[in-house]
Design a protein around this motif. Structure first.
Motif, mmCIF file in Angstrom:
data_model
loop_
_atom_site.group_PDB
_atom_site.id
_atom_site.type_symbol
_atom_site.label_atom_id
_atom_site.label_comp_id
_atom_site.label_asym_id
_atom_site.label_seq_id
_atom_site.Cartn_x
_atom_site.Cartn_y
_atom_site.Cartn_z
ATOM 1 N N VAL A 108 0.850 -1.192 0.000
ATOM 2 C CA VAL A 108 0.000 0.000 0.000
ATOM 3 C C VAL A 108 0.890 1.248 0.000
ATOM 4 O O VAL A 108 1.847 1.340 0.784
ATOM 5 C CB VAL A 108 -0.928 -0.003 1.237
ATOM 6 C CG1 VAL A 108 -1.745 1.282 1.307
ATOM 7 C CG2 VAL A 108 -1.840 -1.220 1.204
ATOM 8 N N ALA A 111 1.317 7.274 1.483
ATOM 9 C CA ALA A 111 0.281 8.241 1.865
ATOM 10 C C ALA A 111 -1.000 7.534 2.295
ATOM 11 O O ALA A 111 -1.646 7.928 3.278
ATOM 12 C CB ALA A 111 -0.003 9.189 0.701
ATOM 13 N N GLU A 112 -1.365 6.483 1.573
ATOM 14 C CA GLU A 112 -2.568 5.721 1.930
ATOM 15 C C GLU A 112 -2.359 4.976 3.243
ATOM 16 O O GLU A 112 -3.280 4.874 4.056
ATOM 17 C CB GLU A 112 -2.909 4.745 0.799
ATOM 18 C CG GLU A 112 -4.115 3.849 1.061
ATOM 19 C CD GLU A 112 -5.429 4.606 1.185
ATOM 20 O OE1 GLU A 112 -6.428 3.977 1.576
ATOM 21 O OE2 GLU A 112 -5.460 5.824 0.907
ATOM 22 N N ARG A 113 -1.135 4.476 3.445
ATOM 23 C CA ARG A 113 -0.823 3.802 4.724
ATOM 24 C C ARG A 113 -1.030 4.756 5.887
ATOM 25 O O ARG A 113 -1.630 4.408 6.906
ATOM 26 C CB ARG A 113 0.625 3.297 4.737
ATOM 27 C CG ARG A 113 0.897 2.101 3.879
ATOM 28 C CD ARG A 113 2.110 1.324 4.389
ATOM 29 N NE ARG A 113 3.302 2.134 4.602
ATOM 30 C CZ ARG A 113 4.279 2.306 3.722
ATOM 31 N NH1 ARG A 113 4.171 1.754 2.510
ATOM 32 N NH2 ARG A 113 5.350 3.013 4.023
ATOM 33 N N ARG A 115 -2.888 7.413 6.091
ATOM 34 C CA ARG A 115 -4.303 7.719 6.291
ATOM 35 C C ARG A 115 -5.010 6.581 7.015
ATOM 36 O O ARG A 115 -5.762 6.804 7.973
ATOM 37 C CB ARG A 115 -4.975 7.974 4.944
ATOM 38 C CG ARG A 115 -6.440 8.388 5.063
ATOM 39 C CD ARG A 115 -7.141 8.378 3.727
ATOM 40 N NE ARG A 115 -7.300 7.021 3.206
ATOM 41 C CZ ARG A 115 -8.242 6.168 3.623
ATOM 42 N NH1 ARG A 115 -9.096 6.509 4.581
ATOM 43 N NH2 ARG A 115 -8.326 4.966 3.088
ATOM 44 N N ARG A 116 -4.772 5.359 6.555
ATOM 45 C CA ARG A 116 -5.452 4.196 7.161
ATOM 46 C C ARG A 116 -5.008 3.965 8.597
ATOM 47 O O ARG A 116 -5.817 3.611 9.464
ATOM 48 C CB ARG A 116 -5.176 2.951 6.326
ATOM 49 C CG ARG A 116 -5.890 2.918 4.991
ATOM 50 C CD ARG A 116 -6.016 1.483 4.546
ATOM 51 N NE ARG A 116 -6.209 1.342 3.129
ATOM 52 C CZ ARG A 116 -6.309 0.170 2.503
ATOM 53 N NH1 ARG A 116 -6.201 -0.955 3.198
ATOM 54 N NH2 ARG A 116 -6.484 0.110 1.205
#
Length: 354
Positions: A108, A111-113, A115-116
Motif C-alpha cells: 500500500v 500516503a494511503e498507509r 491515512r489508514r
C-alpha cells in the motif's frame, strides 16, 4: 469494510491419524456476525480457529469464505485479521509502524498507509499514541494496537484468540464494550475464542459451544443459556441445577419434586431417563415464593452460602434433592448456615435437556 460469510463443512483435524482434536465440525457464519467459540481447554475451539487462519491444515473437510475454498490458501493470502492473547507486537517499532506493517506487506502506498493507520488508531481510541513504543503502553492499550493492526487492511474476517485473557477484570469489561462497539460500527465478521462464559454472553450474536472436538450447540446467548440441548452445555454455561427425571410421554415428565409438563416438546418416549435444568436465579426464597406465584414450594436446609455482594448463592437440600439458589443480596440478610428457608419456582422455568 466488506463483511464476508464463513463456512466450515465437516472439518476434521487429527495429529496422529487416530485421535481427533476437531471432529467433523460444520458451521455457517453469516457476513457481519460476531460468533464466539466457547469451551474448556482441549475442546477444539482454538484448533478450529487456527485452521480458519491458515496456521493449521484440516485433515479433511473444507473451509470457505464467501463461497471460495481457502483450505490450501496460505495464511498470508487469506485476508484474515488475527488478534492474539499475547498481543504479538513488534517491540522495536512504534505504534504507527506496528499498525502499518500489514499494509507495507501488501504494498500500500505510503500516503494511503498513513491515512489508514490514523483512522485505525482513532477507531480504537489511540489517536495520540502513534509515535509511542509498545513498552510504553498498558496491556489494554497494547491490545488496542493489536486490534487496529488486525483491522487496518480491511480483512474479510477477524479472528480473536482469547485476546482479553491477560487483562484485569475492569479493563477486560471495558474492552468487551469497545470490541462490541467496533464490531457494530464496522460490521465485519468476527470469530472470538474464549473459555469465559461472560465474554461470550456479553458480546456474541451466536455462541458455538465446543466439547471434545465437536460443537454441542450453536445458538444465541439466550438459547444456549435457557435452552441447552445437552447436559454438557447446561452444566458448562452458567450455574445450574440438573435433575435426573423420567419421561411420562406426551410432553410430561416426573422428578423427585413432582410431575410436570414441559414448555416445549422433547423427543423421548414414556420411561426414558431425562435431564431437567433449573437455573439457580429462577428459584425464589422466603417471602418472594408467594409473591412470585411459585407452584413448586419446598423448604431448603442451607449448608453453604457464597456472598457475591449483589447476590448470594445458597446451597443445600430439600429432602433428598440438592439445590443451588441464587438470591438478591438484600433477600439473604436474615439467612444463615443451618437455617431452613422456604424456596419455590414456577414449573414453567424447568427446561428438559433434549
Amino acid at each position: 469494510m466488506q463483511a464476508r460469510s464463513l463456512t466450515l463443512d465437516s472439518v476434521v483435524k487429527t495429529y496422529d491419524g487416530e485421535h481427533r482434536a476437531v471432529d467433523r465440525v460444520s458451521l455457517d457464519i453469516e457476513a457481519g456476525e460476531f460468533v464466539s467459540f466457547l469451551g474448556p481447554s482441549g475442546s477444539g475451539k482454538t484448533t478450529t480457529l487456527m485452521m480458519i487462519a491458515g496456521f493449521e491444515q484440516p485433515s479433511s473437510g473444507s473451509i470457505r469464505i464467501a463461497g471460495r475454498a481457502i483450505d490450501r490458501v496460505p495464511a498470508c493470502d487469506r485476508n484474515i485479521g488475527m488478534v492474539f492473547q499475547n498481543y504479538a507486537l513488534f517491540p522495536h517499532l512504534s505504534v504507527a509502524d506496528n499498525v502499518a506493517f500489514p499494509l507495507r506487506m501488501r504494498g500500500v502506498p505510503k500516503a494511503e498507509r498513513k491515512r489508514r493507520v490514523a483512522a485505525a488508531l482513532e477507531m480504537v481510541g489511540l489517536g495520540g499514541f502513534a509515535s509511542r513504543q509498545p513498552a510504553a503502553l498498558s496491556g489494554g492499550q497494547q491490545q488496542r494496537v493489536a486490534l487496529a493492526r488486525a483491522l487496518v487492511f480491511e480483512p474479510d474476517v477477524v479472528l480473536l484468540d482469547e485476546p482479553l485473557g491477560a487483562l484485569d477484570k475492569a479493563m477486560r469489561e471495558h474492552m468487551q464494550i469497545e470490541l462490541k462497539r467496533i464490531h457494530r460500527d464496522l460490521g465485519v465478521t468476527m470469530i472470538y475464542v474464549t473459555h469465559d462464559q461472560t465474554e461470550a454472553m456479553t458480546m456474541s450474536d451466536r455462541i458455538a459451544v465446543f466439547n471434545a472436538g465437536r460443537i454441542e450447540q450453536i445458538g444465541t446467548p439466550s438459547e444456549v443459556y435457557f435452552e441447552p440441548r445437552t447436559r454438557f452445555v447446561a452444566s458448562f454455561v452458567g450455574d445450574s441445577n440438573l435433575f435426573e427425571g423420567r419421561s411420562l410421554g406426551d410432553g410430561r415428565f416426573t422428578l423427585d419434586t413432582g410431575d410436570y409438563r414441559a414448555r416445549k416438546h422433547f423427543g423421548t418416549t414414556a420411561g426414558d431417563p431425562i435431564d431437567v435444568l433449573l437455573r439457580p436465579e429462577m428459584i425464589h426464597c422466603g417471602e418472594a415464593v408467594a409473591r412470585n406465584g411459585c407452584d413448586v414450594q419446598l423448604e431448603l436446609l442451607i449448608d453453604t452460602m457464597v456472598n457475591y455482594g449483589d447476590s448470594v448463592l445458597l446451597s443445600g437440600r430439600c429432602d433428598s434433592t440438592s439445590l443451588r439458589v441464587r438470591v438478591r443480596g438484600p433477600e439473604a440478610r436474615d439467612l444463615s448456615l443451618g437455617a431452613r428457608c422456604p424456596v419455590g419456582w414456577k414449573s414453567s422455568d424447568l427446561h428438559v435437556v433434549a
